[in-house]
Design a protein around this motif. Structure first.
Motif, PDB file in Angstrom:
ATOM      1  N   GLN A  86       2.579  -2.298   3.806  1.00 31.79           N
ATOM      2  CA  GLN A  86       3.551  -3.262   4.322  1.00 31.79           C
ATOM      3  C   GLN A  86       4.763  -2.549   4.917  1.00 31.79           C
ATOM      4  OE1 GLN A  86       3.540  -6.904   4.207  1.00 31.79           O
ATOM      5  NE2 GLN A  86       5.177  -6.447   5.663  1.00 31.79           N
ATOM      6  N   THR A  87       5.226  -3.013   6.078  1.00 35.02           N
ATOM      7  CA  THR A  87       6.504  -2.586   6.652  1.00 35.02           C
ATOM      8  C   THR A  87       7.277  -3.835   7.052  1.00 35.02           C
ATOM      9  OG1 THR A  87       5.613  -2.412   8.911  1.00 35.02           O
ATOM     10  CG2 THR A  87       5.557  -0.415   7.534  1.00 35.02           C
ATOM     11  N   GLY A  88       8.592  -3.692   7.240  1.00 35.25           N
ATOM     12  CA  GLY A  88       9.413  -4.836   7.630  1.00 35.25           C
ATOM     13  C   GLY A  88       9.603  -5.816   6.483  1.00 35.25           C
ATOM     14  N   TRP A  89       9.954  -7.049   6.852  1.00 38.44           N
ATOM     15  CA  TRP A  89      10.189  -8.079   5.839  1.00 38.44           C
ATOM     16  C   TRP A  89       8.879  -8.655   5.318  1.00 38.44           C
ATOM     17  CZ3 TRP A  89      14.689  -8.936   3.575  1.00 38.44           C
ATOM     18  CH2 TRP A  89      15.870  -8.599   4.246  1.00 38.44           C
ATOM     19  N   ALA A  90       8.859  -8.962   4.016  1.00 39.34           N
ATOM     20  CA  ALA A  90       7.685  -9.600   3.415  1.00 39.34           C
ATOM     21  C   ALA A  90       8.137 -10.465   2.245  1.00 39.34           C
ATOM     22  CB  ALA A  90       6.677  -8.556   2.940  1.00 39.34           C
ATOM     23  N   LYS A  91       7.560 -11.655   2.156  1.00 37.86           N
ATOM     24  CA  LYS A  91       7.846 -12.534   1.017  1.00 37.86           C
ATOM     25  C   LYS A  91       6.733 -12.355   0.006  1.00 37.86           C
ATOM     26  CE  LYS A  91       9.546 -17.163  -0.071  1.00 37.86           C
ATOM     27  NZ  LYS A  91       9.825 -18.528   0.464  1.00 37.86           N
ATOM     28  N   ILE A  92       7.100 -11.871  -1.173  1.00 31.48           N
ATOM     29  CA  ILE A  92       6.121 -11.545  -2.199  1.00 31.48           C
ATOM     30  C   ILE A  92       6.522 -12.254  -3.490  1.00 31.48           C
ATOM     31  CG2 ILE A  92       5.025  -9.689  -3.503  1.00 31.48           C
ATOM     32  CD1 ILE A  92       5.921  -7.801  -1.175  1.00 31.48           C
ATOM     33  N   ASP A  93       5.624 -13.073  -4.012  1.00 30.96           N
ATOM     34  CA  ASP A  93       5.894 -13.819  -5.255  1.00 30.96           C
ATOM     35  C   ASP A  93       7.217 -14.581  -5.181  1.00 30.96           C
ATOM     36  OD1 ASP A  93       3.519 -12.839  -6.351  1.00 30.96           O
ATOM     37  OD2 ASP A  93       4.517 -11.060  -7.171  1.00 30.96           O
ATOM     38  N   CYS A  95       9.934 -13.981  -3.432  1.00 30.16           N
ATOM     39  CA  CYS A  95      11.135 -13.212  -3.090  1.00 30.16           C
ATOM     40  C   CYS A  95      10.915 -12.427  -1.806  1.00 30.16           C
ATOM     41  CB  CYS A  95      11.499 -12.240  -4.219  1.00 30.16           C
ATOM     42  SG  CYS A  95      11.975 -13.048  -5.764  1.00 30.16           S
ATOM     43  N   TRP A  96      12.016 -12.227  -1.068  1.00 29.60           N
ATOM     44  CA  TRP A  96      11.930 -11.431   0.146  1.00 29.60           C
ATOM     45  C   TRP A  96      12.268  -9.973  -0.150  1.00 29.60           C
ATOM     46  CZ3 TRP A  96       9.907 -12.708   4.695  1.00 29.60           C
ATOM     47  CH2 TRP A  96       9.742 -14.063   5.001  1.00 29.60           C
ATOM     48  N   TYR A  97      11.498  -9.083   0.492  1.00 29.76           N
ATOM     49  CA  TYR A  97      11.701  -7.644   0.374  1.00 29.76           C
ATOM     50  C   TYR A  97      11.702  -7.041   1.775  1.00 29.76           C
ATOM     51  CZ  TYR A  97      10.350  -8.477  -4.487  1.00 29.76           C
ATOM     52  OH  TYR A  97      10.286  -8.948  -5.778  1.00 29.76           O
ATOM     53  N   LEU A  98      12.330  -5.870   1.894  1.00 31.45           N
ATOM     54  CA  LEU A  98      12.369  -5.175   3.180  1.00 31.45           C
ATOM     55  C   LEU A  98      11.838  -3.757   2.991  1.00 31.45           C
ATOM     56  CD1 LEU A  98      13.184  -5.141   6.167  1.00 31.45           C
ATOM     57  CD2 LEU A  98      15.471  -4.408   5.448  1.00 31.45           C
ATOM     58  N   PHE A  99      10.881  -3.391   3.834  1.00 34.02           N
ATOM     59  CA  PHE A  99      10.266  -2.075   3.774  1.00 34.02           C
ATOM     60  C   PHE A  99      10.557  -1.334   5.077  1.00 34.02           C
ATOM     61  CE2 PHE A  99       7.941  -5.058   1.198  1.00 34.02           C
ATOM     62  CZ  PHE A  99       7.697  -4.375   0.013  1.00 34.02           C
ATOM     63  N   ASN A 100      10.899  -0.055   4.961  1.00 32.60           N
ATOM     64  CA  ASN A 100      11.201   0.695   6.171  1.00 32.60           C
ATOM     65  C   ASN A 100       9.924   1.057   6.927  1.00 32.60           C
ATOM     66  OD1 ASN A 100      10.081   2.982   4.979  1.00 32.60           O
ATOM     67  ND2 ASN A 100      12.049   3.905   4.454  1.00 32.60           N
ATOM     68  N   GLY A 101      10.084   1.771   8.051  1.00 33.28           N
ATOM     69  CA  GLY A 101       8.928   2.098   8.872  1.00 33.28           C
ATOM     70  C   GLY A 101       7.910   2.967   8.178  1.00 33.28           C
ATOM     71  N   GLY A 102       8.355   3.665   7.132  1.00 31.74           N
ATOM     72  CA  GLY A 102       7.441   4.494   6.356  1.00 31.74           C
ATOM     73  C   GLY A 102       6.867   3.759   5.162  1.00 31.74           C
ATOM     74  N   GLY A 103       7.197   2.448   5.049  1.00 28.84           N
ATOM     75  CA  GLY A 103       6.650   1.626   3.977  1.00 28.84           C
ATOM     76  C   GLY A 103       7.444   1.599   2.694  1.00 28.84           C
ATOM     77  N   ALA A 104       8.498   2.440   2.591  1.00 23.37           N
ATOM     78  CA  ALA A 104       9.278   2.490   1.355  1.00 23.37           C
ATOM     79  C   ALA A 104      10.116   1.231   1.188  1.00 23.37           C
ATOM     80  CB  ALA A 104      10.175   3.730   1.352  1.00 23.37           C
ATOM     81  N   MET A 105      10.099   0.669  -0.001  1.00 18.49           N
ATOM     82  CA  MET A 105      10.918  -0.508  -0.297  1.00 18.49           C
ATOM     83  C   MET A 105      12.394  -0.121  -0.280  1.00 18.49           C
ATOM     84  SD  MET A 105      11.078  -2.717  -3.818  1.00 18.49           S
ATOM     85  CE  MET A 105      12.202  -1.510  -4.584  1.00 18.49           C
ATOM     86  N   LYS A 106      13.217  -0.938   0.399  1.00 18.74           N
ATOM     87  CA  LYS A 106      14.639  -0.651   0.500  1.00 18.74           C
ATOM     88  C   LYS A 106      15.406  -1.352  -0.614  1.00 18.74           C
ATOM     89  CE  LYS A 106      16.491  -0.207   4.582  1.00 18.74           C
ATOM     90  NZ  LYS A 106      16.495   1.261   4.719  1.00 18.74           N
TER      91      LYS A 106
END
Length: 326
Positions: A86-93, A95-106
């Motif tokens: 996953q990269t970018g914004w994602a709604k998981i369970d 909640c919203w999360y943001l992942f950088n271009g390398g996939g790391a959670m911010k």
């Protein structure tokens, strides 16, 4: 046929079927066993990170493709049901999360689409009031940090250009306001400026004398800037709030921080202050007789000037701002 379709087709055929493709002279294949996917290249089972068809996947030490949350080398990642990172914004369970271009959670502050967001220690995007770094911030329902005036439940707050909630006394757009320690506006005070004070005429008088002095030094003339004049006037009111002249602001920050509040760059600027001079001629003479103030006036890089003039409680506050740009 893309890889995901191949995997679905394999699932329908056999729990242990293998699909192969040829990469030059190396055979690569997705293999599903007992509902788990693996990937081989030649006779080697892939482990760790692998980019396949421009999509990143992660395989554990046993070669099993990972899905869901995974902590790898101390960093959290999320892999979709297909295994794609996953990269970018994602709604998981929920909640919203943001992942950088390398996939790391911010976590912490993050800027996306021109807006600032705050992500908790678990990566979840925050809304409402957030306290961090000793300051309170307000994030709207979409998680975007707010600035300027904010009304909540009938109470008014003010968030500075950096989003921090203002407390105590502050000058906003040339007017003085008082906020409680909880940030609530308690009273709106518009200091009464002397009606006879024509700031525009005073500014033109100061400009004329400043440019006359610059010509004698072989320097180009300055131009009055309405934007800079507005900031200078707000700074003059701040001097009145403090009851003296200071290159610090009422909240203790440096004088140039006010420029950001008016969407002006804080670089390439200068400030002269004076108090209780009763005419433009008197204040210009005093500035020119001071080596520090004269250095600002004669700065070859400055092109624009703004003047602030404010009277309160028998005191007169002067502010002269310079800038290389308008």
């Amino acid at each position: 046929m893309n890889r995901f379709f191949k995997k679905v087709t394999a699932l329908g055929l056999s729990a242990a079927a293998a699909l192969s493709l040829t990469m030059g002279s190396v055979s690569a294949a997705w293999t599903q066993t007992a509902g788990r996917w693996s990937y081989t290249e030649g006779s080697s089972l892939v482990t760790g990170w692998k980019k396949i068809d421009n999509i990143w996947y992660y395989f554990n030490g046993s070669g099993i493709m990972q899905t869901g949350w995974q902590k790898i080398d101390g960093v959290w990642y999320y892999f979709k049901a297909s295994g794609a990172m996953q990269t970018g914004w994602a709604k998981i369970d929920g909640c919203w999360y943001l992942f950088n271009g390398g996939g790391a959670m911010k976590t912490g502050w993050a800027q996306s689409g021109g807006y600032w967001y705050f992500l908790g220690g678990g990566g979840d995007m925050k809304t409402g009031w957030v306290k961090t770094g000793g300051h309170w911030y307000y994030m709207d329902g979409d998680g975007r940090m707010q600035t300027g005036w904010l009304t909540l439940n009938g109470k008014r707050y003010y968030l500075d250009a950096n989003g921090a909630m203002v407390t105590g006394t502050a000058v906003i757009d040339g007017e003085s306001y008082t906020f409680t320690s909880d940030g609530e506006l308690t009273e709106e005070e518009t200091p009464s400026q002397t009606p006879s004070a024509d700031v525009s005429a005073i500014a033109k008088d100061v400009l004329s004398q400043i440019n006359s002095a610059r010509r004698k030094e072989g320097l180009s003339a300055l131009t009055l800037s309405d934007k800079l004049g507005t900031v200078a006037q707000a700074r003059a009111v701040e001097q009145a709030v403090m009851g003296n002249i200071s290159h610090s602001r009422p909240d203790g920050s440096e004088w140039y921080t006010i420029l950001a509040e008016y969407h002006m760059p804080a670089t390439g600027c200068g400030e002269n202050l004076a108090m209780n001079y009763t005419s433009a001629s008197a204040v210009v003479k005093a500035w020119l007789e001071s080596s520090v103030h004269k250095a600002n006036i004669m700065n070859v890089h400055y092109q624009y000037m703004g003047i602030g003039y404010y009277e309160e409680n028998g005191n007169i506050y002067w502010v002269q701002l310079f800038s290389t740009s308008n």
